[in-house]
Design a protein around this motif. Structure first.
Motif, PDB file in Angstrom:
ATOM      1  N   HIS A   1      15.390 -25.194  33.794  1.00 32.74           N
ATOM      2  CA  HIS A   1      15.986 -26.490  34.119  1.00 32.74           C
ATOM      3  C   HIS A   1      17.241 -26.258  34.946  1.00 32.74           C
ATOM      4  O   HIS A   1      18.093 -25.457  34.567  1.00 32.74           O
ATOM      5  CB  HIS A   1      16.327 -27.237  32.831  1.00 32.74           C
ATOM      6  CG  HIS A   1      16.520 -28.704  33.024  1.00 32.74           C
ATOM      7  ND1 HIS A   1      17.572 -29.237  33.734  1.00 32.74           N
ATOM      8  CD2 HIS A   1      15.786 -29.763  32.616  1.00 32.74           C
ATOM      9  CE1 HIS A   1      17.485 -30.551  33.734  1.00 32.74           C
ATOM     10  NE2 HIS A   1      16.403 -30.906  33.074  1.00 32.74           N
ATOM     11  N   ASP A   2      17.362 -26.938  36.090  1.00 32.61           N
ATOM     12  CA  ASP A   2      18.563 -26.848  36.919  1.00 32.61           C
ATOM     13  C   ASP A   2      19.723 -27.554  36.237  1.00 32.61           C
ATOM     14  O   ASP A   2      19.562 -28.663  35.716  1.00 32.61           O
ATOM     15  CB  ASP A   2      18.350 -27.523  38.279  1.00 32.61           C
ATOM     16  CG  ASP A   2      17.397 -26.743  39.162  1.00 32.61           C
ATOM     17  OD1 ASP A   2      17.138 -25.578  38.873  1.00 32.61           O
ATOM     18  OD2 ASP A   2      16.920 -27.319  40.156  1.00 32.61           O
ATOM     19  N   ILE A   3      20.894 -26.928  36.272  1.00 35.79           N
ATOM     20  CA  ILE A   3      22.111 -27.557  35.765  1.00 35.79           C
ATOM     21  C   ILE A   3      23.188 -27.351  36.819  1.00 35.79           C
ATOM     22  O   ILE A   3      23.569 -26.223  37.125  1.00 35.79           O
ATOM     23  CB  ILE A   3      22.562 -26.943  34.430  1.00 35.79           C
ATOM     24  CG1 ILE A   3      21.427 -26.982  33.400  1.00 35.79           C
ATOM     25  CG2 ILE A   3      23.794 -27.655  33.899  1.00 35.79           C
ATOM     26  CD1 ILE A   3      21.747 -26.261  32.110  1.00 35.79           C
ATOM     27  N   TRP A   4      23.674 -28.440  37.381  1.00 35.27           N
ATOM     28  CA  TRP A   4      24.732 -28.390  38.394  1.00 35.27           C
ATOM     29  C   TRP A   4      26.051 -28.673  37.693  1.00 35.27           C
ATOM     30  O   TRP A   4      26.291 -29.776  37.213  1.00 35.27           O
ATOM     31  CB  TRP A   4      24.460 -29.413  39.493  1.00 35.27           C
ATOM     32  CG  TRP A   4      23.199 -29.108  40.239  1.00 35.27           C
ATOM     33  CD1 TRP A   4      21.933 -29.503  39.927  1.00 35.27           C
ATOM     34  CD2 TRP A   4      23.074 -28.306  41.420  1.00 35.27           C
ATOM     35  NE1 TRP A   4      21.031 -29.021  40.832  1.00 35.27           N
ATOM     36  CE2 TRP A   4      21.705 -28.276  41.773  1.00 35.27           C
ATOM     37  CE3 TRP A   4      23.990 -27.614  42.224  1.00 35.27           C
ATOM     38  CZ2 TRP A   4      21.232 -27.583  42.880  1.00 35.27           C
ATOM     39  CZ3 TRP A   4      23.510 -26.931  43.327  1.00 35.27           C
ATOM     40  CH2 TRP A   4      22.147 -26.924  43.649  1.00 35.27           C
ATOM     41  N   VAL A   5      26.895 -27.661  37.616  1.00 33.34           N
ATOM     42  CA  VAL A   5      28.116 -27.736  36.820  1.00 33.34           C
ATOM     43  C   VAL A   5      29.340 -27.881  37.723  1.00 33.34           C
ATOM     44  O   VAL A   5      29.503 -27.123  38.674  1.00 33.34           O
ATOM     45  CB  VAL A   5      28.251 -26.477  35.937  1.00 33.34           C
ATOM     46  CG1 VAL A   5      29.554 -26.484  35.168  1.00 33.34           C
ATOM     47  CG2 VAL A   5      27.071 -26.382  34.985  1.00 33.34           C
ATOM     48  N   GLN A   6      30.181 -28.854  37.399  1.00 29.81           N
ATOM     49  CA  GLN A   6      31.448 -29.058  38.102  1.00 29.81           C
ATOM     50  C   GLN A   6      32.604 -28.604  37.212  1.00 29.81           C
ATOM     51  O   GLN A   6      32.443 -28.444  36.000  1.00 29.81           O
ATOM     52  CB  GLN A   6      31.629 -30.533  38.444  1.00 29.81           C
ATOM     53  CG  GLN A   6      30.554 -31.087  39.338  1.00 29.81           C
ATOM     54  CD  GLN A   6      30.746 -32.582  39.596  1.00 29.81           C
ATOM     55  OE1 GLN A   6      31.750 -33.159  39.232  1.00 29.81           O
ATOM     56  NE2 GLN A   6      29.762 -33.192  40.219  1.00 29.81           N
ATOM     57  N   GLU A   7      33.773 -28.442  37.815  1.00 34.09           N
ATOM     58  CA  GLU A   7      34.955 -28.070  37.052  1.00 34.09           C
ATOM     59  C   GLU A   7      35.213 -29.106  35.961  1.00 34.09           C
ATOM     60  O   GLU A   7      35.124 -30.303  36.193  1.00 34.09           O
ATOM     61  CB  GLU A   7      36.192 -27.995  37.960  1.00 34.09           C
ATOM     62  CG  GLU A   7      36.116 -26.934  39.030  1.00 34.09           C
ATOM     63  CD  GLU A   7      35.473 -27.430  40.324  1.00 34.09           C
ATOM     64  OE1 GLU A   7      34.849 -28.515  40.302  1.00 34.09           O
ATOM     65  OE2 GLU A   7      35.582 -26.726  41.333  1.00 34.09           O
ATOM     66  N   GLY A   8      35.528 -28.636  34.778  1.00 33.45           N
ATOM     67  CA  GLY A   8      35.855 -29.536  33.677  1.00 33.45           C
ATOM     68  C   GLY A   8      34.671 -30.234  33.051  1.00 33.45           C
ATOM     69  O   GLY A   8      34.843 -31.108  32.193  1.00 33.45           O
ATOM     70  N   ASP A   9      33.454 -29.875  33.444  1.00 29.09           N
ATOM     71  CA  ASP A   9      32.249 -30.510  32.900  1.00 29.09           C
ATOM     72  C   ASP A   9      32.183 -30.292  31.387  1.00 29.09           C
ATOM     73  O   ASP A   9      32.439 -29.196  30.903  1.00 29.09           O
ATOM     74  CB  ASP A   9      31.019 -29.904  33.563  1.00 29.09           C
ATOM     75  CG  ASP A   9      29.809 -30.815  33.512  1.00 29.09           C
ATOM     76  OD1 ASP A   9      29.692 -31.591  32.553  1.00 29.09           O
ATOM     77  OD2 ASP A   9      28.978 -30.746  34.431  1.00 29.09           O
ATOM     78  N   THR A  10      31.821 -31.336  30.638  1.00 27.70           N
ATOM     79  CA  THR A  10      31.722 -31.242  29.178  1.00 27.70           C
ATOM     80  C   THR A  10      30.322 -30.887  28.699  1.00 27.70           C
ATOM     81  O   THR A  10      30.131 -30.578  27.535  1.00 27.70           O
ATOM     82  CB  THR A  10      32.128 -32.571  28.519  1.00 27.70           C
ATOM     83  OG1 THR A  10      31.175 -33.575  28.913  1.00 27.70           O
ATOM     84  CG2 THR A  10      33.536 -32.977  28.917  1.00 27.70           C
ATOM     85  N   GLY A  11      29.339 -31.000  29.596  1.00 22.71           N
ATOM     86  CA  GLY A  11      27.950 -30.778  29.193  1.00 22.71           C
ATOM     87  C   GLY A  11      27.299 -31.999  28.577  1.00 22.71           C
ATOM     88  O   GLY A  11      26.138 -31.959  28.197  1.00 22.71           O
ATOM     89  N   LEU A  12      28.057 -33.099  28.475  1.00 21.90           N
ATOM     90  CA  LEU A  12      27.533 -34.324  27.882  1.00 21.90           C
ATOM     91  C   LEU A  12      27.294 -35.367  28.961  1.00 21.90           C
ATOM     92  O   LEU A  12      27.961 -35.382  29.991  1.00 21.90           O
ATOM     93  CB  LEU A  12      28.516 -34.872  26.844  1.00 21.90           C
ATOM     94  CG  LEU A  12      28.789 -33.950  25.661  1.00 21.90           C
ATOM     95  CD1 LEU A  12      29.899 -34.523  24.791  1.00 21.90           C
ATOM     96  CD2 LEU A  12      27.531 -33.719  24.841  1.00 21.90           C
ATOM     97  N   ASP A  13      26.338 -36.249  28.692  1.00 17.88           N
ATOM     98  CA  ASP A  13      25.995 -37.308  29.624  1.00 17.88           C
ATOM     99  C   ASP A  13      25.878 -38.614  28.856  1.00 17.88           C
ATOM    100  O   ASP A  13      25.479 -38.617  27.693  1.00 17.88           O
ATOM    101  CB  ASP A  13      24.664 -36.982  30.311  1.00 17.88           C
ATOM    102  CG  ASP A  13      24.450 -37.827  31.554  1.00 17.88           C
ATOM    103  OD1 ASP A  13      24.345 -39.057  31.415  1.00 17.88           O
ATOM    104  OD2 ASP A  13      24.387 -37.263  32.654  1.00 17.88           O
TER     105      ASP A  13
END
Length: 200
Positions: A146-158
């Motif tokens: 699964h692709d996960i595009w991570v930004q700075e400060g990302d919490t991993g929650l949606d």
């Protein structure tokens, strides 16, 4: 980006972000996809699966270390106010009593992978060693990763998956346990017509 005008001589000052950008966290929900088995996480009905292992990769291959160079999911010591503790060498202090070197799902089925830089990661999840018979039901375009595009400060929650906008892990992996059909003397058949096949 910056522009240096032609004919300029000497040193040019280029302003940069003065503080470190915040690190990111990936959260993966692993769930028993049986209410119904449809490749979709039903948050209020399907239970999380504990002990499943998460792995990450990027364009260069397997990602095995966090931002600090330690194994993924290393637990660090924190002091008063939740601030990370650093040793005299300037590196964060590892909590050796809680670090396992593995990223496994907790009792609610969540794998938490903290201390990551921004990147495009590919995640895979595998069942606990010695537990055969688990089959992954969720795919991204037919692949198991699964692709996960991570930004700075990302919490991993949606907050877009659930109607009430409750925060849930942005990445979800469903599994079902293969079970034998009960033996029976009953007979039957399923009939149908394939009207069209449209492979992706």
């Amino acid at each position: 980006h910056f522009i240096v005008t032609s004919g300029l001589k000497g040193l040019v000052s280029v302003g940069m972000q003065p503080l470190p950008l915040p690190l990111a966290t990936i959260k993966i929900q692993v769930f028993n996809d049986n209410v119904p088995a449809d490749g979709t996480y039903e948050a209020d009905a399907e239970r999380g699966l504990a002990g499943f292992t998460g792995n990450l990769s990027d364009v260069l291959g397997p990602v095995t270390t966090d931002y600090y160079g330690n194994a993924l999911c290393t637990v660090y010591k924190h002091g008063t106010g939740g601030r990370m503790l650093y040793g005299t060498d300037g590196k964060p202090v590892v909590d050796t009593t809680r670090s396992t070197g593995k990223c496994t799902s907790d009792a609610s089925g969540v794998i938490t992978i903290p201390n990551l830089g921004p990147n495009r990661y590919g995640a895979t999840v595998s069942p606990p060693a010695g537990q055969s018979g688990w089959v992954q039901t969720t795919t991204l375009e037919g692949g198991h990763d699964h692709d996960i595009w991570v930004q700075e400060g990302d919490t991993g929650l949606d907050t877009e998956f659930i109607k009430g906008a409750e925060p849930v892990p942005a990445t979800q992996f469903g599994f079902v346990r293969v079970r034998a059909l009960p033996t029976s003397s009953a007979t039957g058949e399923i009939k149908g017509v394939a009207v069209a096949g449209l492979p992706y």
